[in-house]
Design a protein around this motif. Structure first.
Motif, PDB file in Angstrom:
ATOM      1  N   ARG A  91     -35.047   0.552   2.510  1.00 25.66           N
ATOM      2  CA  ARG A  91     -35.359  -0.297   1.359  1.00 25.66           C
ATOM      3  C   ARG A  91     -36.831  -0.149   0.985  1.00 25.66           C
ATOM      4  NH1 ARG A  91     -33.968  -6.619   1.783  1.00 25.66           N
ATOM      5  NH2 ARG A  91     -32.016  -5.665   2.538  1.00 25.66           N
ATOM      6  N   VAL A  92     -37.117  -0.112  -0.307  1.00 24.02           N
ATOM      7  CA  VAL A  92     -38.496  -0.143  -0.791  1.00 24.02           C
ATOM      8  C   VAL A  92     -39.021  -1.567  -0.638  1.00 24.02           C
ATOM      9  CG1 VAL A  92     -40.001   0.150  -2.783  1.00 24.02           C
ATOM     10  CG2 VAL A  92     -38.122   1.765  -2.396  1.00 24.02           C
ATOM     11  N   HIS A  93     -40.176  -1.702   0.025  1.00 26.90           N
ATOM     12  CA  HIS A  93     -40.726  -3.037   0.274  1.00 26.90           C
ATOM     13  C   HIS A  93     -42.210  -2.902   0.591  1.00 26.90           C
ATOM     14  CE1 HIS A  93     -41.703  -6.573   2.861  1.00 26.90           C
ATOM     15  NE2 HIS A  93     -40.971  -7.202   1.970  1.00 26.90           N
ATOM     16  N   ASP A  94     -43.001  -3.835   0.085  1.00 21.33           N
ATOM     17  CA  ASP A  94     -44.444  -3.884   0.325  1.00 21.33           C
ATOM     18  C   ASP A  94     -44.736  -5.074   1.232  1.00 21.33           C
ATOM     19  OD1 ASP A  94     -47.205  -4.165   0.265  1.00 21.33           O
ATOM     20  OD2 ASP A  94     -47.372  -3.591  -1.850  1.00 21.33           O
ATOM     21  N   VAL A  95     -45.000  -4.810   2.496  1.00 17.49           N
ATOM     22  CA  VAL A  95     -45.155  -5.885   3.471  1.00 17.49           C
ATOM     23  C   VAL A  95     -46.385  -6.739   3.190  1.00 17.49           C
ATOM     24  CG1 VAL A  95     -46.509  -4.517   5.124  1.00 17.49           C
ATOM     25  CG2 VAL A  95     -45.056  -6.392   5.945  1.00 17.49           C
ATOM     26  N   GLY A  96     -47.367  -6.203   2.483  1.00 13.65           N
ATOM     27  CA  GLY A  96     -48.576  -6.964   2.208  1.00 13.65           C
ATOM     28  C   GLY A  96     -48.533  -7.772   0.937  1.00 13.65           C
ATOM     29  N   ALA A  97     -47.432  -7.656   0.176  1.00 17.12           N
ATOM     30  CA  ALA A  97     -47.389  -8.338  -1.118  1.00 17.12           C
ATOM     31  C   ALA A  97     -46.075  -9.059  -1.386  1.00 17.12           C
ATOM     32  CB  ALA A  97     -47.640  -7.332  -2.245  1.00 17.12           C
ATOM     33  N   GLU A  98     -45.048  -8.822  -0.571  1.00 18.40           N
ATOM     34  CA  GLU A  98     -43.732  -9.407  -0.818  1.00 18.40           C
ATOM     35  C   GLU A  98     -43.293 -10.262   0.364  1.00 18.40           C
ATOM     36  OE1 GLU A  98     -40.748  -6.664  -2.519  1.00 18.40           O
ATOM     37  OE2 GLU A  98     -42.305  -5.140  -2.382  1.00 18.40           O
ATOM     38  N   GLU A  99     -42.343 -11.151   0.093  1.00 21.02           N
ATOM     39  CA  GLU A  99     -41.737 -11.942   1.149  1.00 21.02           C
ATOM     40  C   GLU A  99     -40.960 -11.024   2.090  1.00 21.02           C
ATOM     41  OE1 GLU A  99     -41.892 -15.402   1.836  1.00 21.02           O
ATOM     42  OE2 GLU A  99     -43.624 -14.989   0.527  1.00 21.02           O
ATOM     43  N   PRO A 100     -40.773 -11.424   3.350  1.00 17.86           N
ATOM     44  CA  PRO A 100     -40.023 -10.559   4.268  1.00 17.86           C
ATOM     45  C   PRO A 100     -38.600 -10.337   3.766  1.00 17.86           C
ATOM     46  CG  PRO A 100     -40.386 -12.737   5.220  1.00 17.86           C
ATOM     47  CD  PRO A 100     -41.233 -12.658   3.993  1.00 17.86           C
ATOM     48  N   PRO A 101     -38.041  -9.166   4.016  1.00 17.23           N
ATOM     49  CA  PRO A 101     -36.712  -8.830   3.515  1.00 17.23           C
ATOM     50  C   PRO A 101     -35.603  -9.369   4.409  1.00 17.23           C
ATOM     51  CG  PRO A 101     -37.604  -6.965   4.674  1.00 17.23           C
ATOM     52  CD  PRO A 101     -38.672  -8.025   4.706  1.00 17.23           C
ATOM     53  N   GLY A 102     -35.755 -10.579   4.859  1.00 14.35           N
ATOM     54  CA  GLY A 102     -34.762 -11.189   5.728  1.00 14.35           C
ATOM     55  C   GLY A 102     -35.432 -11.880   6.897  1.00 14.35           C
ATOM     56  N   GLU A 103     -34.623 -12.597   7.674  1.00 12.44           N
ATOM     57  CA  GLU A 103     -35.116 -13.307   8.855  1.00 12.44           C
ATOM     58  C   GLU A 103     -34.118 -13.112   9.988  1.00 12.44           C
ATOM     59  OE1 GLU A 103     -36.251 -17.348   8.110  1.00 12.44           O
ATOM     60  OE2 GLU A 103     -37.407 -16.858   6.313  1.00 12.44           O
ATOM     61  N   GLY A 104     -34.472 -13.618  11.160  1.00 18.01           N
ATOM     62  CA  GLY A 104     -33.573 -13.539  12.302  1.00 18.01           C
ATOM     63  C   GLY A 104     -33.596 -12.216  13.030  1.00 18.01           C
ATOM     64  N   PHE A 105     -34.661 -11.429  12.860  1.00 14.88           N
ATOM     65  CA  PHE A 105     -34.738 -10.132  13.543  1.00 14.88           C
ATOM     66  C   PHE A 105     -35.087 -10.325  15.019  1.00 14.88           C
ATOM     67  CE2 PHE A 105     -35.525  -8.852   9.123  1.00 14.88           C
ATOM     68  CZ  PHE A 105     -34.675  -7.760   9.008  1.00 14.88           C
ATOM     69  N   ASP A 106     -34.472  -9.510  15.853  1.00 19.14           N
ATOM     70  CA  ASP A 106     -34.808  -9.494  17.280  1.00 19.14           C
ATOM     71  C   ASP A 106     -36.093  -8.725  17.536  1.00 19.14           C
ATOM     72  OD1 ASP A 106     -32.227 -10.668  18.446  1.00 19.14           O
ATOM     73  OD2 ASP A 106     -31.455  -8.999  17.256  1.00 19.14           O
ATOM     74  N   LEU A 107     -36.387  -7.753  16.665  1.00 17.72           N
ATOM     75  CA  LEU A 107     -37.556  -6.900  16.824  1.00 17.72           C
ATOM     76  C   LEU A 107     -38.140  -6.576  15.461  1.00 17.72           C
ATOM     77  CD1 LEU A 107     -39.394  -4.801  18.381  1.00 17.72           C
ATOM     78  CD2 LEU A 107     -37.583  -3.130  17.888  1.00 17.72           C
ATOM     79  N   VAL A 108     -39.458  -6.684  15.349  1.00 13.41           N
ATOM     80  CA  VAL A 108     -40.191  -6.178  14.193  1.00 13.41           C
ATOM     81  C   VAL A 108     -41.279  -5.257  14.723  1.00 13.41           C
ATOM     82  CG1 VAL A 108     -41.624  -6.726  12.208  1.00 13.41           C
ATOM     83  CG2 VAL A 108     -39.702  -8.212  12.788  1.00 13.41           C
ATOM     84  N   HIS A 109     -41.375  -4.056  14.144  1.00  8.52           N
ATOM     85  CA  HIS A 109     -42.326  -3.057  14.612  1.00  8.52           C
ATOM     86  C   HIS A 109     -43.037  -2.417  13.435  1.00  8.52           C
ATOM     87  CE1 HIS A 109     -43.194   1.291  15.771  1.00  8.52           C
ATOM     88  NE2 HIS A 109     -44.025   0.590  16.514  1.00  8.52           N
ATOM     89  N   ALA A 110     -44.344  -2.219  13.581  1.00  4.18           N
ATOM     90  CA  ALA A 110     -45.133  -1.481  12.585  1.00  4.18           C
ATOM     91  C   ALA A 110     -46.120  -0.599  13.328  1.00  4.18           C
ATOM     92  CB  ALA A 110     -45.873  -2.441  11.659  1.00  4.18           C
ATOM     93  N   ARG A 111     -46.184   0.673  12.936  1.00  3.70           N
ATOM     94  CA  ARG A 111     -47.105   1.608  13.581  1.00  3.70           C
ATOM     95  C   ARG A 111     -47.997   2.278  12.545  1.00  3.70           C
ATOM     96  NH1 ARG A 111     -44.464   6.285  17.069  1.00  3.70           N
ATOM     97  NH2 ARG A 111     -44.403   7.420  15.075  1.00  3.70           N
TER      98      ARG A 111
END
Length: 264
Positions: A91-111
């Protein structure tokens, strides 16, 4: 990555794929070691932020299996398209400008993402908001100010030129809003954000074929910017690329600091 008019390392450039391959070779073992330690397994719901290439999302997909979910996001998903099959959603998404694309994740990772994001605080809040209680956050980012040299052993003209060009790269990054000392702050930022059991470590490759491949792709990517800013000449860059091609240079990367914690 996140969208900004000043972002230097555009995914649409030809060299981006080479950079993603080099990052995978250099850093995937460290990333996978941390994710294994979390106990990642079947059924996990995971968000891979600023995925860039496919290596991490594809590895996670094998771990979570058909009952899991892997959401791989980026502002430019060109290099992710090949991975867009269950359980991976692209999915196209800007993590610094948009709301998260959902909730309830077991893991979130950014490298290697947040160092380039103008609104890093919002991005971090977004990733934490997306976690379920007890979910894991793993942020891995560079700290170029901690070790600013591409050639730590600056023993001759080739190494001096390489370090001068690396200084030019760091200058361009800083001018475009990158935080060159972000990595070292990650443990504190995760604690201040309310995460529990925060830990961190760092990986610092000093020389390898992947380091050389990354440097070559990066310099070719940045050639127009370095030259137009007066930070290097085409002759400088041609000479540096030829020096890399000899295989005789010990080329390092900035340390990658990995920090992780659990949502309360």
């Amino acid at each position: 990555m996140t969208r900004t008019d000043g972002y230097l390392l555009d995914n649409r450039r030809a060299e981006a794929g080479e950079r993603f391959d080099a990052f995978a070779t250099l850093f995937d073992p460290t990333t996978f070691r941390h994710l294994e330690a979390f106990g990642i397994g079947p059924g996990w719901r995971c968000w891979e932020v600023g995925a860039g290439g496919t290596s991490v999302a594809s590895w996670i997909a094998k771990k979570v299996g058909p009952t899991g979910r892997v959401l791989a996001t980026d502002i430019d998903t060109t290099h992710l398209a090949a991975a867009a099959r269950p359980p991976i959603e692209v999915r196209v998404h800007d993590v610094g400008a948009e709301e998260p694309p959902g909730e309830g994740f077991d893991l979130v990772h950014a490298r290697l993402v947040l160092v380039h994001v103008p609104d890093r605080e919002r991005a971090l809040r977004s990733m934490i908001k997306a976690l379920r209680p007890g979910g894991r956050l793993l942020i891995e980012d560079a700290d170029p100010a901690l070790q600013p040299l591409i050639c730590p052993d600056e023993h001759g003209p080739a190494q001096q030129l390489a370090n001068r060009l690396r200084q030019g790269f760091r200058t361009l990054l800083a001018e475009r809003g990158a935080d060159l000392s972000y990595g070292r702050r990650l443990p504190r930022l995760l604690r201040e954000a309310g995460l529990r059991r925060v830990e961190a470590d760092a990986y610092f490759p000093v020389t390898s074929p992947a380091c050389a491949a990354l440097e070559s792709a990066t310099v070719r990517h940045l050639r127009p910017d370095l030259v137009s800013a007066g930070l290097a000449t085409d002759t400088d860059i041609d000479r540096h690329l030829a020096n890399i091609a000899t295989g005789d240079m010990d080329l390092a990367t900035a340390p990658m600091i990995s920090a992780w914690g659990r949502k309360g």
